[in-house]
Design a protein around this motif. Structure first.
Motif, PDB file in Angstrom:
ATOM      1  N   ASP A 244       0.817  -1.227   0.000  1.00 17.36           N
ATOM      2  CA  ASP A 244       0.000   0.000   0.000  1.00 17.36           C
ATOM      3  C   ASP A 244       0.848   1.274   0.000  1.00 17.36           C
ATOM      4  OD1 ASP A 244      -2.250  -1.604   0.070  1.00 17.36           O
ATOM      5  OD2 ASP A 244      -2.369  -1.577   2.252  1.00 17.36           O
ATOM      6  N   LYS A 245       2.036   1.181  -0.577  1.00 17.59           N
ATOM      7  CA  LYS A 245       2.968   2.328  -0.623  1.00 17.59           C
ATOM      8  C   LYS A 245       3.300   2.873   0.766  1.00 17.59           C
ATOM      9  CE  LYS A 245       2.210   4.146  -5.298  1.00 17.59           C
ATOM     10  NZ  LYS A 245       1.245   3.207  -5.859  1.00 17.59           N
ATOM     11  N   LYS A 246       3.106   2.048   1.795  1.00 13.05           N
ATOM     12  CA  LYS A 246       3.342   2.489   3.174  1.00 13.05           C
ATOM     13  C   LYS A 246       4.368   1.631   3.916  1.00 13.05           C
ATOM     14  CE  LYS A 246      -1.368   4.298   3.798  1.00 13.05           C
ATOM     15  NZ  LYS A 246      -2.616   4.153   4.595  1.00 13.05           N
ATOM     16  N   ILE A 247       4.466   0.352   3.552  1.00 12.23           N
ATOM     17  CA  ILE A 247       5.328  -0.575   4.283  1.00 12.23           C
ATOM     18  C   ILE A 247       6.297  -1.222   3.302  1.00 12.23           C
ATOM     19  CG2 ILE A 247       5.427  -2.527   5.883  1.00 12.23           C
ATOM     20  CD1 ILE A 247       2.464  -2.084   6.461  1.00 12.23           C
ATOM     21  N   LEU A 248       7.582  -1.236   3.690  1.00 14.00           N
ATOM     22  CA  LEU A 248       8.629  -1.786   2.820  1.00 14.00           C
ATOM     23  C   LEU A 248       9.314  -2.971   3.488  1.00 14.00           C
ATOM     24  CD1 LEU A 248      10.550  -1.646   0.348  1.00 14.00           C
ATOM     25  CD2 LEU A 248      11.911   0.019   1.647  1.00 14.00           C
ATOM     26  N   TYR A 249       9.399  -4.076   2.755  1.00 11.02           N
ATOM     27  CA  TYR A 249      10.129  -5.260   3.211  1.00 11.02           C
ATOM     28  C   TYR A 249      11.236  -5.579   2.209  1.00 11.02           C
ATOM     29  CZ  TYR A 249       6.156  -6.252   6.306  1.00 11.02           C
ATOM     30  OH  TYR A 249       5.174  -6.173   7.270  1.00 11.02           O
TER      31      TYR A 249
END
Length: 285
Positions: A244-249
């Protein structure tokens, strides 16, 4: 203190012992409560060594077991012919065991066990006379509760998987993908059939950025599914997932090889890195 009975007149309080200064439960008692064989409990520990450090679970020494049996007559009636010394589980270990067994009865009974540990701590604290002992005991409870609260967190931010942990790796990946409400961006230069098999049932907007996408596979996939936008670009070397363009893994392994070799999946907290990667993707779209 009112005893907590779960079934067949089994009192959980009677199964909690103090060993090495810790309140613990034995593997055979937990097996009895969970209605499984003791070897199932020990297999869970053996198969998940990283989840059961010594502060969560430890094997009794022979002198400890003999001393325990001499003080508790009920132990002489069960488990006396076992081949191996029993394992002792602390409060945190009992909780971790329930998450590994993943059965309905384990989850329900573990709640009662946790309540019993708490009641016993309160009972002990209410009967301590020495103020210094009381302060030390309260501090220990606070520390235990902090650890317990961390264990209850559902999200795993940084996880290392070792050779052979294929299911665990894919399970975590699915959990991450299920966090999405609107969009998933996957960056993997070796995206292939294995990844598409996982994504085909996800009803979200999905973007795959890869420098080695097989056009034949893309054509066949699009003939049946329309939830993925493919971007052929090899700008990135590492693997990433953006929710959601909010969390990066970040993922140390290509998604087609999860669990085949040792690697890690990490959540990147720095939002600046997330913005940089999204901007780079927007430029190539």
């Amino acid at each position: 203190m009112q005893k907590l009975v779960i079934s067949n007149n089994i009192n959980i309080e009677d199964m909690i012992y103090e060993i090495r200064g810790k309140q613990v439960m034995l593997d055979s008692d937990l097996a009895r409560i969970y209605n499984v064989e003791t070897k199932r409990i020990n297999e869970a520990v053996k198969n998940n060594p990283l989840k059961f450090p010594e502060r969560f679970c430890f094997e009794l020494r022979l002198d400890e077991y003999n001393s325990l049996r001499s003080k508790n007559s009920t132990l002489n009636g069960r488990g006396q012919h076992r081949k191996y010394l029993p394992k002792a589980f602390t409060e945190q270990g009992v909780y971790m065991l329930a998450t590994v067994l993943k059965s309905k009865i384990a989850s329900e009974v573990t709640i009662n066990i946790m309540d019993t540990f708490v009641k016993m701590r309160k009972y002990i604290s209410n009967n301590i006379i020495n103020n210094e002992m009381l302060i030390n005991h309260e501090n220990r409870i606070i520390n235990l509760e902090k650890i317990f609260n961390k264990l209850k967190e559902k999200e795993k931010i940084n996880t290392i998987f070792f050779d052979g942990q294929i299911y665990d790796a894919y399970s975590l990946l699915i959990d991450i993908l299920n966090k999405s409400k609107t969009e998933i961006i996957i960056i993997d230069n070796y995206a292939g059939k294995e990844l598409l098999d996982m994504l085909r049932e996800i009803d979200k907007r999905i973007i795959i950025v890869s420098g080695n996408i097989d056009n034949t596979i893309i054509k066949k996939y699009k003939s049946q599914y329309n939830n993925i936008e493919f971007i052929n670009n090899n700008l990135f070397h590492d693997r990433f997932i953006i929710i959601d363009k909010k969390i990066l893994y970040s993922c140390g392994s290509s998604f087609k090889d999860l669990g085949k070799k040792c690697f890690a999946i990490n959540k990147i907290e720095d939002q600046e890195y997330l913005s940089i990667i999204i901007n780079k993707i927007n430029k190539i779209v």
